[in-house]
Design an enzyme around this catalytic site. Structure first.
Site, short mmCIF file in Angstrom:
data_model
loop_
_atom_site.label_atom_id
_atom_site.label_comp_id
_atom_site.label_asym_id
_atom_site.label_seq_id
_atom_site.Cartn_x
_atom_site.Cartn_y
_atom_site.Cartn_z
N GLU A 1 -5.37 -10.18 -1.58
CA GLU A 1 -6.87 -10.61 -0.49
C GLU A 1 -8.08 -10.48 -1.29
O GLU A 1 -8.29 -9.72 -0.65
CB GLU A 1 -5.87 -9.44 0.02
CG GLU A 1 -4.81 -9.04 1.07
CD GLU A 1 -4.51 -7.91 1.62
OE1 GLU A 1 -5.32 -7.20 1.70
OE2 GLU A 1 -2.92 -7.61 1.61
N GLU A 28 0.68 -1.05 -0.25
CA GLU A 28 0.29 -0.18 0.21
C GLU A 28 0.85 0.84 0.45
O GLU A 28 0.76 2.04 1.16
CB GLU A 28 -0.51 -0.13 1.10
CG GLU A 28 -2.21 -1.08 1.15
CD GLU A 28 -3.02 -1.14 2.47
OE1 GLU A 28 -2.70 -0.62 3.27
OE2 GLU A 28 -3.98 -2.24 2.09
C1 XIL Z 1 -5.79 -6.80 8.28
C2 XIL Z 1 -5.84 -8.65 8.84
O1 XIL Z 1 -6.59 -9.09 8.47
C3 XIL Z 1 -6.36 -7.68 10.26
O2 XIL Z 1 -6.85 -9.38 11.22
C4 XIL Z 1 -5.84 -7.24 11.48
O3 XIL Z 1 -6.26 -6.64 12.36
C5 XIL Z 1 -5.25 -5.80 10.05
O4 XIL Z 1 -4.65 -5.83 9.11
N1 XIL Z 1 -4.80 -5.00 3.98
C6 XIL Z 1 -3.61 -5.54 3.58
C7 XIL Z 1 -3.73 -6.41 5.13
O5 XIL Z 1 -2.02 -5.78 3.40
O6 XIL Z 1 -2.57 -6.81 5.90
C8 XIL Z 1 -4.90 -6.25 6.28
O7 XIL Z 1 -5.10 -7.80 7.07
C9 XIL Z 1 -6.62 -6.10 5.38
C10 XIL Z 1 -5.86 -4.96 4.24
#
Ligand code: XIL
Length: 402
Positions: free
Chosen positions: A314, A206
């Protein structure tokens, strides 16, 4: 963009604004009219409560799928045969332990959801001091099931930054040099530890702001400029040249200013010869309108034209997005299947990872405002571990082949 992100809150804000404005006008006209002032206040509170109740009351959609006979299982990973296409899922240690058989049957890859983030790898949060035990359990547990592992994530400016980093860098005589060294140390320590066990890493996550078409303003960007990305990738390449190095980003729309900015960043990185192997598109569908298949395909074409591989890393999809649909579960299935079909068919795209297994304990349920806008239910299995319509739709999409 900001307006869109604040989507659910916006109607409330507008109402509060309008009511307050009216109150001011009334007060101006009827100076010192206390009864009117109280009346306006009560009306304002009433409007807020009414709208709040409507927006934040959890909805319940009929689970039509649960009333139907359980379909014959079509395990996801089996649909891609020996093509090498990644079919992954993000897991915590308990999920890995509890659902080992299901994971082995349905997937060929896992991503530790949190355990390999920088802050989480540190012993008592101390910079430079590592405790790999929990991450090792996930990585070795997954490998014992025959699953590959995606590493997530070495440098992320938005969240999971080690507690002492700001202070260490801020108080250093040479902040830039200190940060470069901290990054190099972390990347080397991590890649060396997982050498031979994790074949692909998100090196930077990000880089863009969540709300505008700009670089995210974080400690890395502030201290080193965009060069922090170059530095992270070069350190990773140096630490383990055998690992596939990914730049990961969340795009809500694929044909707007922010997604164009991301392409520009990729072009610049390419021109500077930064050793990036692939681009991870997170693929969360959670607040803006569902991206069209055509927009997704065109975007993958543009990434491919720059010479990068790509994966969706994701994927999830909030059920509440389909509040008005005849059957939100079917609408969710169609949205995710569209994305997976595009991914599977595109020659530059080599995988899809879902950001969780079952709706029970999904990350949106913990995160405002999503936690107040239920149901989120973003995954392929429901909280009773029944496959939802989105599972069958994804299996069909994966089976579609190139
Ligand atoms: C999220 C996890 O799923 C949660 O459990 C944690 O509290 C916060 O992070 N983008 C990403 C991930 O790259 O690492 C994030 O994961 C969700 C958004």
């Amino acid at each position: 963009m900001v307006t869109q992100i604040l989507g659910p809150i916006l109607p409330i804000a507008i109402c509060v604004f309008v009511v307050t404005l009216l109150a001011l006008i009334v007060l101006a006209v009827l100076r010192r009219a206390r009864a009117v002032w109280w009346l306006v206040l009560v009306a304002e509170a009433g409007v807020i409560v009414l709208i709040g109740r409507q927006w934040f009351a959890p909805r319940e959609y009929p689970r039509l799928y649960a009333a139907q006979p359980v379909p014959a299982p079509r395990p996801l990973a089996a649909q891609v045969g020996g093509s090498g296409f990644r079919v992954g899922v993000a897991v915590s240690e308990p999920v890995l332990e509890r659902h080992a058989d299901l994971l082995r049957a349905e997937f060929n890859s896992v991503t530790p959801e949190n355990a390999t983030k920088w802050r989480r790898l540190l012993k008592d949060g101390r910079l430079g001091d590592y405790d790999f035990v929990q991450a090792d359990r996930i990585v070795d547990g997954a490998r014992a099931l025959g699953l590959q592992v995606r590493g997530h994530v070495l440098v992320w400016g938005h969240l999971e930054i080690p507690d002492g980093l700001e202070e260490t860098v801020g108080s250093a005589a040479d902040p830039a040099g200190t940060l470069r060294e901290a990054m190099r140390h972390h990347i080397r320590a991590t890649l060396e530890h997982f050498r031979g066990r994790i074949g692909q890493w998100d090196v930077v996550n990000e880089p863009l702001s969540w709300t505008s078409a700009k670089m995210h303003d974080n400690i890395f960007q502030r201290t080193l400029g965009t060069d922090y990305i170059d530095h992270a990738f070069r350190c990773a390449k140096e630490a383990d040249p055998s690992v596939a190095l990914y730049l990961n980003e969340q795009l809500w729309e694929y044909d707007g200013a922010r997604s164009k900015q991301f392409l520009q960043l990729l072009a610049d990185l390419k021109r500077r010869g930064v050793p990036i192997d692939g681009i991870g598109l997170q693929g969360h569908i959670n607040m803006l309108p569902v991206p069209s298949a055509a927009a997704l395909r065109a975007y993958l074409d543009q990434i491919a034209a720059l010479g990068f591989s790509v994966e969706f890393t994701e994927v999830d999809c909030r059920l509440r997005m389909f509040d008005g649909a005849a059957d939100p579960y079917t609408a969710q299935a169609e949205a995710v299947a569209d994305l997976v079909s595009v991914a599977r068919a595109h020659p530059a795209c080599h995988g899809v990872t879902f950001w969780g297994l079952s709706d029970r304990g999904n990350w949106y349920d913990e995160l405002p405002p999503f936690s107040l806008l239920r149901p989120n239910d973003p995954y392929l299995w429901d909280d009773a571990m029944r496959p939802k319509p989105v599972h069958a739709a994804v299996a069909r999409a994966l089976g579609g082949g190139r």
